[in-house]
Write a protein that holds these residues in place. Structure first.
Motif, PDB file in Angstrom:
ATOM      1  N   LYS A 553       0.826  -1.204   0.000  1.00 45.85           N
ATOM      2  CA  LYS A 553       0.000   0.000   0.000  1.00 45.85           C
ATOM      3  C   LYS A 553       0.866   1.263   0.000  1.00 45.85           C
ATOM      4  N   ALA A 554       1.952   1.222   0.775  1.00 45.56           N
ATOM      5  CA  ALA A 554       2.843   2.377   0.811  1.00 45.56           C
ATOM      6  C   ALA A 554       3.472   2.623  -0.558  1.00 45.56           C
ATOM      7  N   GLU A 555       3.871   1.556  -1.200  1.00 49.22           N
ATOM      8  CA  GLU A 555       4.502   1.702  -2.531  1.00 49.22           C
ATOM      9  C   GLU A 555       3.480   2.161  -3.563  1.00 49.22           C
ATOM     10  N   GLN A 556       2.271   1.649  -3.444  1.00 52.72           N
ATOM     11  CA  GLN A 556       1.217   2.013  -4.392  1.00 52.72           C
ATOM     12  C   GLN A 556       0.806   3.483  -4.252  1.00 52.72           C
ATOM     13  N   ILE A 557       0.588   3.934  -3.010  1.00 51.92           N
ATOM     14  CA  ILE A 557       0.069   5.289  -2.782  1.00 51.92           C
ATOM     15  C   ILE A 557       1.196   6.317  -2.772  1.00 51.92           C
ATOM     16  N   GLY A 558       2.305   5.977  -2.167  1.00 52.32           N
ATOM     17  CA  GLY A 558       3.487   6.837  -2.257  1.00 52.32           C
ATOM     18  C   GLY A 558       3.610   7.912  -1.193  1.00 52.32           C
ATOM     19  N   ARG A 559       2.657   8.021  -0.294  1.00 53.75           N
ATOM     20  CA  ARG A 559       2.734   8.998   0.796  1.00 53.75           C
ATOM     21  C   ARG A 559       2.202   8.340   2.064  1.00 53.75           C
ATOM     22  N   VAL A 560       3.019   8.347   3.117  1.00 57.14           N
ATOM     23  CA  VAL A 560       2.682   7.572   4.309  1.00 57.14           C
ATOM     24  C   VAL A 560       2.710   8.469   5.546  1.00 57.14           C
ATOM     25  N   VAL A 561       1.749   8.241   6.438  1.00 54.49           N
ATOM     26  CA  VAL A 561       1.705   8.894   7.742  1.00 54.49           C
ATOM     27  C   VAL A 561       1.528   7.802   8.793  1.00 54.49           C
ATOM     28  N   THR A 562       2.282   7.876   9.868  1.00 55.20           N
ATOM     29  CA  THR A 562       2.064   6.967  11.000  1.00 55.20           C
ATOM     30  C   THR A 562       1.547   7.771  12.187  1.00 55.20           C
ATOM     31  N   MET A 563       0.725   7.126  13.008  1.00 57.32           N
ATOM     32  CA  MET A 563       0.161   7.779  14.187  1.00 57.32           C
ATOM     33  C   MET A 563       0.278   6.858  15.385  1.00 57.32           C
ATOM     34  N   GLU A 564       0.757   7.399  16.500  1.00 58.47           N
ATOM     35  CA  GLU A 564       0.908   6.618  17.731  1.00 58.47           C
ATOM     36  C   GLU A 564       0.796   7.545  18.932  1.00 58.47           C
ATOM     37  N   GLU A 565       0.306   6.999  20.031  1.00 56.50           N
ATOM     38  CA  GLU A 565       0.240   7.738  21.286  1.00 56.50           C
ATOM     39  C   GLU A 565       1.393   7.252  22.168  1.00 56.50           C
ATOM     40  N   GLY A 566       2.581   7.588  21.721  1.00 54.49           N
ATOM     41  CA  GLY A 566       3.803   7.184  22.396  1.00 54.49           C
ATOM     42  C   GLY A 566       4.951   7.997  21.853  1.00 54.49           C
ATOM     43  N   CYS A 567       6.135   7.772  22.392  1.00 58.03           N
ATOM     44  CA  CYS A 567       7.289   8.555  21.964  1.00 58.03           C
ATOM     45  C   CYS A 567       7.667   8.210  20.527  1.00 58.03           C
ATOM     46  N   LEU A 568       8.027   9.237  19.769  1.00 60.63           N
ATOM     47  CA  LEU A 568       8.415   9.031  18.377  1.00 60.63           C
ATOM     48  C   LEU A 568       9.750   8.297  18.256  1.00 60.63           C
ATOM     49  N   MET A 569      10.649   8.559  19.170  1.00 62.16           N
ATOM     50  CA  MET A 569      11.974   7.950  19.089  1.00 62.16           C
ATOM     51  C   MET A 569      11.889   6.455  19.394  1.00 62.16           C
ATOM     52  N   GLY A 570      12.112   5.646  18.394  1.00 61.83           N
ATOM     53  CA  GLY A 570      12.088   4.206  18.577  1.00 61.83           C
ATOM     54  C   GLY A 570      10.701   3.600  18.629  1.00 61.83           C
ATOM     55  N   GLY A 571       9.670   4.378  18.334  1.00 62.87           N
ATOM     56  CA  GLY A 571       8.304   3.915  18.494  1.00 62.87           C
ATOM     57  C   GLY A 571       7.722   3.242  17.270  1.00 62.87           C
ATOM     58  N   PHE A 572       6.391   3.313  17.146  1.00 65.58           N
ATOM     59  CA  PHE A 572       5.688   2.642  16.054  1.00 65.58           C
ATOM     60  C   PHE A 572       6.095   3.218  14.698  1.00 65.58           C
ATOM     61  N   GLY A 573       6.158   4.549  14.605  1.00 66.57           N
ATOM     62  CA  GLY A 573       6.558   5.158  13.338  1.00 66.57           C
ATOM     63  C   GLY A 573       7.953   4.744  12.928  1.00 66.57           C
ATOM     64  N   SER A 574       8.829   4.578  13.908  1.00 65.53           N
ATOM     65  CA  SER A 574      10.180   4.108  13.608  1.00 65.53           C
ATOM     66  C   SER A 574      10.145   2.686  13.052  1.00 65.53           C
ATOM     67  N   ALA A 575       9.251   1.859  13.582  1.00 62.42           N
ATOM     68  CA  ALA A 575       9.120   0.487  13.084  1.00 62.42           C
ATOM     69  C   ALA A 575       8.687   0.481  11.622  1.00 62.42           C
ATOM     70  N   VAL A 576       7.723   1.348  11.290  1.00 64.91           N
ATOM     71  CA  VAL A 576       7.267   1.436   9.901  1.00 64.91           C
ATOM     72  C   VAL A 576       8.388   1.975   9.004  1.00 64.91           C
ATOM     73  N   ALA A 577       9.102   2.999   9.485  1.00 61.70           N
ATOM     74  CA  ALA A 577      10.208   3.557   8.704  1.00 61.70           C
ATOM     75  C   ALA A 577      11.277   2.507   8.436  1.00 61.70           C
ATOM     76  N   GLU A 578      11.603   1.707   9.428  1.00 72.05           N
ATOM     77  CA  GLU A 578      12.608   0.661   9.252  1.00 72.05           C
ATOM     78  C   GLU A 578      12.144  -0.365   8.225  1.00 72.05           C
ATOM     79  N   ALA A 579      10.852  -0.738   8.300  1.00 75.86           N
ATOM     80  CA  ALA A 579      10.315  -1.711   7.345  1.00 75.86           C
ATOM     81  C   ALA A 579      10.357  -1.169   5.924  1.00 75.86           C
ATOM     82  N   LEU A 580      10.021   0.101   5.748  1.00 77.97           N
ATOM     83  CA  LEU A 580      10.076   0.721   4.423  1.00 77.97           C
ATOM     84  C   LEU A 580      11.501   0.746   3.886  1.00 77.97           C
ATOM     85  N   MET A 581      12.445   1.154   4.726  1.00 79.67           N
ATOM     86  CA  MET A 581      13.846   1.227   4.305  1.00 79.67           C
ATOM     87  C   MET A 581      14.393  -0.155   3.959  1.00 79.67           C
ATOM     88  N   ASP A 582      14.093  -1.132   4.808  1.00 77.02           N
ATOM     89  CA  ASP A 582      14.609  -2.483   4.574  1.00 77.02           C
ATOM     90  C   ASP A 582      14.081  -3.080   3.286  1.00 77.02           C
TER      91      ASP A 582
END
Length: 635
Positions: A553-582
């Motif tokens: 879905k990320a590759e198809q749409i091309g624009r991604v937003v993550t949302m979490e009620e927690g710290c950004l450093m090392g959090g859910f958005g970081s997990a998504v960013a790592e998956a995209l990069m990998d």
């Protein structure tokens, strides 16, 4: 003297006992009026009014230092240290904090929201004082509930090894933490409460010896040993234990008798080395309703002072997450005797009091001892039991080594249920549950999930119970659910590592986790009004992340937003960013969560607004980043 005139605690010097008793009544009146109006902790502070007044009359607080354990028992301290006129702002945004904060007052010598820290901090101050060659008194006030925490016992062990370090430890013994205390130590303390005060016997004995002409001012080694032997007989049994640990034990003393307290504090200040003064108090003292229901009135939402009943809500609210969790767990436990619920002195907060009431043999309260709770759960898992460790996110931080060393490394199937995950509101920085996503997802063998609402929480409780391949954690927020339909039984588990699409759109992909899923849908609706259609994914799991759903879905749409009620450093958005990069899916990414800052006390929505996590704010940030940039699909 009126309480409103006191801007410095040294103004208590010279006050008569009668005047202090009048001030005590004023403190309780202000305390009750404030908490009844705005909510807050009620019972703990009411129980230490006389203790605080008597102690502060015997100290010079321009020099001497007092360390309060936890902090919610320190409301009288706040009123006596220049904050009376602002006390009505208690726990409100930009108002007086509900706990101690060094940045709020020079008299808050050590901040505290978690229990069992005071003796360690006070001992550190005393050692620092001695190393610098200074001369001031240091006192730590610790509740009997906090004494069940291992850290307090570690500090007592250390302090007792330093006979030349002057330190006063005041044990505020009200037989309660939030709920009644559990364990051997509170049981022994209760025995001490019933014993007559005898700590002065050996002192009197020594004085009598000194008045005999053939003994003089000093005792021979033989008589000194005799005196110490008499001392062992004089103090109650557990008092002798403290004596053996290197403390001079005094007490129990009536914690509501100001005259007796002043006399005893002055005597304690004259004793060299570490001293433990046992003060017996009543939680909720002075408000009969709170005295009779010490659990229910530990803390209160706004209530009617005359009746003690909570003020009615403007409209009925959906059930709280903790209530739904407890109800579901009890239903499952009725048919699965291997399920064991574990709490660290937070039975009512987590809802496990319902399990205790229905199935007491499947319930364990370990006291304020999160480290022990986690390793106990690991031991239960070794024997094929299904341990459910229900611990607030902020308190599970205290057992991080045990999670790694005793659970994850051995890959034991412990089910962690993290209540109060995310922004918790008026309790402030010490209680915000902002770090569990980051501190759990990095651990090998750990599975971590979060429900979007109370119905999905029911399914995740089943998931956690049925999952036996290793440890699994579920985070869920404080407060009420959304009012979605609930089931009484027949819940289906959530497939491990699988998310779901809640909304389709071709302009933007929003991937949300847990409590941010509903705000993500609201944000998508706002964006739709501006011509931007978003796909919304409920991730459900941060580990394992549903890469099969998210990456295409990320590759198809091309624009991604993550949302979490927690710290950004090392959090859910970081997990998504790592998956995209990998996966070499190199698309623009906007991570929305809590930035690298402390979140102060305020109402939850006020705190969320401060960090930009309200739907309208998030929609504005998304439009600012992506509105001028076409999506891959629209090219």
């Amino acid at each position: 003297m009126h309480l409103s005139e006191i801007v410095h605690p040294n103004q208590l010097h010279g006050c008569s006992v009668h005047q202090l008793e009048q001030i005590a009544r004023q403190i309780r009146e202000k305390h009750l009026q404030t908490v009844a109006t705005s909510g807050g902790h009620l019972g703990p502070g009411l129980g230490v009014v006389e203790l605080t007044l008597a102690l502060y009359q015997t100290l010079d607080l321009d020099r001497d230092k007092v360390v309060w354990d936890v902090g919610h028992q320190a409301y009288p301290h706040k009123m006596l240290t220049g904050r009376y006129n602002r006390f009505h702002t208690l726990r409100q945004k930009d108002g007086i904090a509900g706990y101690l904060k060094r940045c709020e007052s020079r008299f808050d010598h050590f901040g505290a929201g978690h229990a069992s820290t005071s003796i360690s901090a006070a001992l550190g101050m005393a050692i620092g004082r001695d190393r610098k060659g200074e001369d001031f008194k240091v006192a730590a006030i610790i509740g009997d509930g906090a004494l069940t925490g291992g850290m307090a016992l570690e500090a007592i062990n250390h302090a007792g090894h330093l006979p030349d370090t002057n330190l006063l430890v005041i044990l505020n013994d009200n037989e309660m933490s939030i709920s009644p205390n559990v364990g051997a130590i509170p049981r022994y303390l209760n025995k001490m409460r019933l014993s007559p005060p005898m700590q002065f016997l050996t002192d009197n004995l020594e004085e009598q010896f000194k008045h005999l002409p053939f003994f003089g001012e000093s005792l021979s080694p033989e008589l000194q040993r005799f005196k110490e032997g008499m001392k062992r007989l004089a103090v109650p049994k557990v008092g002798a234990v403290f004596e053996e640990l290197g403390f001079t034990y005094m007490g129990p003393v009536d914690g509501h008798n100001i005259e007796e307290l002043i006399t005893t504090f002055n005597q304690a200040h004259e004793i060299s080395g570490p001293v433990l003064l046992h003060v017996a108090t009543t939680k909720g003292k002075g408000y009969e309703i709170a005295e009779k229901d010490q659990v229910g009135y530990h803390a209160q939402t706004p209530f009617n002072l005359a009746t003690g009943k909570a003020l009615p809500a403007s409209k009925p609210k959906p059930p709280k997450y903790s209530k739904v969790f407890a109800h579901t767990l009890v239903k499952l436990a009725e048919n699965q005797p291997k399920i064991v619920g574990i709490t660290a002195a937070m039975a009512t907060g987590t809802g496990l009091d319902k399990l205790h009431a229905k199935l007491p043999n499947q319930y364990v309260d370990v006291g304020i001892a999160e480290q022990h709770a986690v390793t106990l759960a690991a031991g239960l898992a070794c024997e094929g039991m299904r341990p459910v460790a229900a611990i607030y996110s902020t308190f599970l931080q205290r057992a991080y080594d045990q999670i790694i060393h005793d659970v994850c490394i051995q890959n034991l199937p412990v089910f962690f249920c993290l209540d109060r995950a995310g922004i918790v509101g008026a309790d402030g920085p010490t209680h915000q549950g902002l770090y569990d996503i980051a501190y759990l997802r990095c651990l090998p063998n750990m599975t971590a999930m979060a429900p979007k609402d109370e119905a999905e929480l029911q399914r995740m409780v089943v998931t956690g119970i049925e999952y036996t391949d290793g440890p699994i954690a579920m985070r869920y927020p404080r407060g009420n659910g959304y009012g979605v339909p609930l089931m009484e039984e027949g819940w289906e588990p959530v497939p491990i590592g699988k998310g779901e699409i809640l909304r389709h759109g071709e302009d933007l992909l929003i991937v949300a986790y847990g409590s941010m899923v509903h705000p993500a849908v609201q944000t998508a609706e706002i964006l739709s009004e501006h011509g931007m259609e978003a796909t919304v994914i409920n991730a459900r799991f941060v580990k394992p992340l549903d890469k099969e759903l998210i990456l295409p879905k990320a590759e198809q749409i091309g624009r991604v937003v993550t949302m979490e009620e927690g710290c950004l450093m090392g959090g859910f958005g970081s997990a998504v960013a790592e998956a995209l990069m990998d996966a070499d899916v190199l698309v623009p990414l906007l991570r929305l969560g809590v930035p690298d800052q402390l979140v102060d006390h305020a109402k939850p929505d006020e705190a969320k607004a401060d960090v930009g996590l309200m739907p309208a704010q998030m929609a504005e940030k998304i439009r600012a980043k992506y509105a001028a940039q076409p999506s891959v699909v629209s090219k």
